[in-house]
Design an enzyme around this catalytic site. Structure first.
Site, PDB file in Angstrom:
ATOM      1  N   ARG A  68       0.792  -1.242   0.000  1.00  0.00           N
ATOM      2  CA  ARG A  68       0.000   0.000   0.000  1.00  0.00           C
ATOM      3  C   ARG A  68       0.821   1.288   0.000  1.00  0.00           C
ATOM      4  O   ARG A  68       0.262   2.368  -0.113  1.00  0.00           O
ATOM      5  CB  ARG A  68      -0.947   0.001   1.213  1.00  0.00           C
ATOM      6  N   GLU A 130      -0.557   9.708  19.716  1.00  0.00           N
ATOM      7  CA  GLU A 130       0.276  10.587  20.527  1.00  0.00           C
ATOM      8  C   GLU A 130       0.917  11.690  19.669  1.00  0.00           C
ATOM      9  O   GLU A 130       0.914  12.865  20.031  1.00  0.00           O
ATOM     10  CB  GLU A 130       1.358   9.759  21.231  1.00  0.00           C
ATOM     11  N   CYS A 168     -10.631  21.372  17.114  1.00  0.00           N
ATOM     12  CA  CYS A 168      -9.285  20.818  17.008  1.00  0.00           C
ATOM     13  C   CYS A 168      -9.351  19.309  17.256  1.00  0.00           C
ATOM     14  O   CYS A 168     -10.397  18.762  17.592  1.00  0.00           O
ATOM     15  CB  CYS A 168      -8.325  21.516  17.965  1.00  0.00           C
ATOM     16  N   CYS A 185      -4.544   1.107  16.573  1.00  0.00           N
ATOM     17  CA  CYS A 185      -3.787   0.148  15.812  1.00  0.00           C
ATOM     18  C   CYS A 185      -4.028  -1.235  16.406  1.00  0.00           C
ATOM     19  O   CYS A 185      -3.940  -1.435  17.588  1.00  0.00           O
ATOM     20  CB  CYS A 185      -2.331   0.541  15.941  1.00  0.00           C
ATOM     21  N   CYS A 244      -7.624  23.918  23.014  1.00  0.00           N
ATOM     22  CA  CYS A 244      -8.353  25.111  22.564  1.00  0.00           C
ATOM     23  C   CYS A 244      -8.247  26.240  23.586  1.00  0.00           C
ATOM     24  O   CYS A 244      -8.495  27.396  23.265  1.00  0.00           O
ATOM     25  CB  CYS A 244      -9.815  24.792  22.283  1.00  0.00           C
TER      26      CYS A 244
END
Ligand SMILES: [Zn+2]
Length: 338
Positions: A68, A130, A168, A185, A244
């Site tokens: 990919r 992260e 955000c 994942c 924010c």
């Protein structure tokens, strides 16, 4: 004339035109992560003539990437090239009229501000939350828009994060509706078309943001390529979002994560911020009697105790065939030192 010929098919498109092409040519991008998404984004925007493209990735290429990760090939694996270096080499052959820089680095709180300095836009080609939260902090702090993208199995999602205008990325995390958004994942695998489409959407939105188009997408887009589904969702700012409110917890974390289990790769990365520059040649001489060693100017491979260690000139290492961070730290301390 060369410029006009190269881009004639996209300058004919009313959304870009000759003026838009000039804007793209005067723009600067940082692509963080050069896997499936990053290769699609990079090849699209290099071909489109964005003037300065920085590609940052910490990893090297393996056979299971070729399914990919569209710009890499078997020669890159034989040549033991890091992704950022292979991407730079291939893309420079595609478009020699722009600046392309591949940077082999782990993006962390200590280097991200330097790495994205001067970028008009940051593109997310990552596989971990992260670092995305770190990008989000740096984006809000320095008012640099960024485009989130993620793909797993047959589905994916993307959203433009424009400081002061849209929600955000951290707003998702604190939102009770955010549970389905955080792709984790796992062993779900991924089929190429999912990141191809998400990467293509990110590249399209990148052009619109760089051009200042009034048609910039302001919603979260979710797709499932297997089912042929395409959905938009509104995402509002979350009133409790620390980022924010100017509280950049990921950027201001004054501690580095020394070891990180790498997403779905059965590998652990070990950082050593105090290492400074490491001479791979000297390290090869030192490790040679202890196990099988091979190296080039970009990385050194060392086989020992049924583990493969890959060490980079910045002192960083990736330990393969384990998810045990303590074991990886131990191998690092034993063979590379601190
Ligand atoms: Zn927020």
């Amino acid at each position: 004339m060369v410029l006009i010929d190269r881009y004639s098919r996209q300058t004919l498109f009313p959304g870009i035109g000759e003026q838009g092409q000039q804007k793209l040519n005067n723009s600067s991008l940082a692509i963080i992560g050069c896997g499936a998404l990053g290769t699609v984004i990079a090849t699209s925007l290099v071909r489109a003539g964005v003037g300065r493209v920085k590609i940052i990735d910490r990893d090297f290429i393996e056979y299971h990437n070729l399914q990919r990760q569209v710009i890499f090939n078997e020669d890159d694996i034989r040549d033991e090239l890091p992704k950022a270096i292979a991407a730079e080499r291939h893309l420079k052959k595609v478009n020699s009229s722009i600046e392309i820089e591949g940077i082999v680095a782990d993006v962390n709180y200590a280097n991200i501000e330097r790495l994205v300095a001067g970028a008009d836009l940051i593109l997310d080609g990552l596989d971990n939350m992260e670092t995305r939260l770190l990008i989000n902090d740096v984006s809000l702090k320095h008012h640099i828009p960024w485009i989130y993208g993620g793909a797993i199995a047959s589905y994916g999602m993307t959203m433009n994060i424009i400081p002061g205008e849209t929600a955000c990325f951290r707003c998702f995390q604190v939102s009770p509706t955010g549970n389905g958004i955080a792709l984790t994942c796992d062993t779900a695998g991924v089929i190429g078309p999912a990141p191809f489409i998400i990467g293509s959407l990110q590249a399209t939105e990148a052009m619109k943001i760089l051009l200042g188009s009034p048609e910039i997408n302001r919603e979260l887009i979710m797709i499932d390529v297997w089912r042929g589904e395409f959905n938009h969702f509104g995402v509002g700012n979350h009133q409790d979002c620390p980022a924010c409110h100017g509280n950049y917890e990921f950027l201001e974390a004054k501690f580095g994560t020394r070891t990180t289990s790498l997403c779905g790769q059965n590998a652990v990365q070990v950082l050593n911020p105090e290492a400074g520059a490491v001479s791979l040649q000297r390290l090869a001489a030192h490790l040679g009697p202890l196990g099988e060693v091979g190296y080039n100017e970009f990385m050194l491979r060392f086989m020992v105790d049924n583990h493969q260690m890959v060490i980079f000139p910045d002192g960083r290492a990736i330990v393969k065939n384990t998810n045990d961070e303590a074991l990886a730290r131990g191998l690092y301390a034993k063979y590379i030192g601190t």
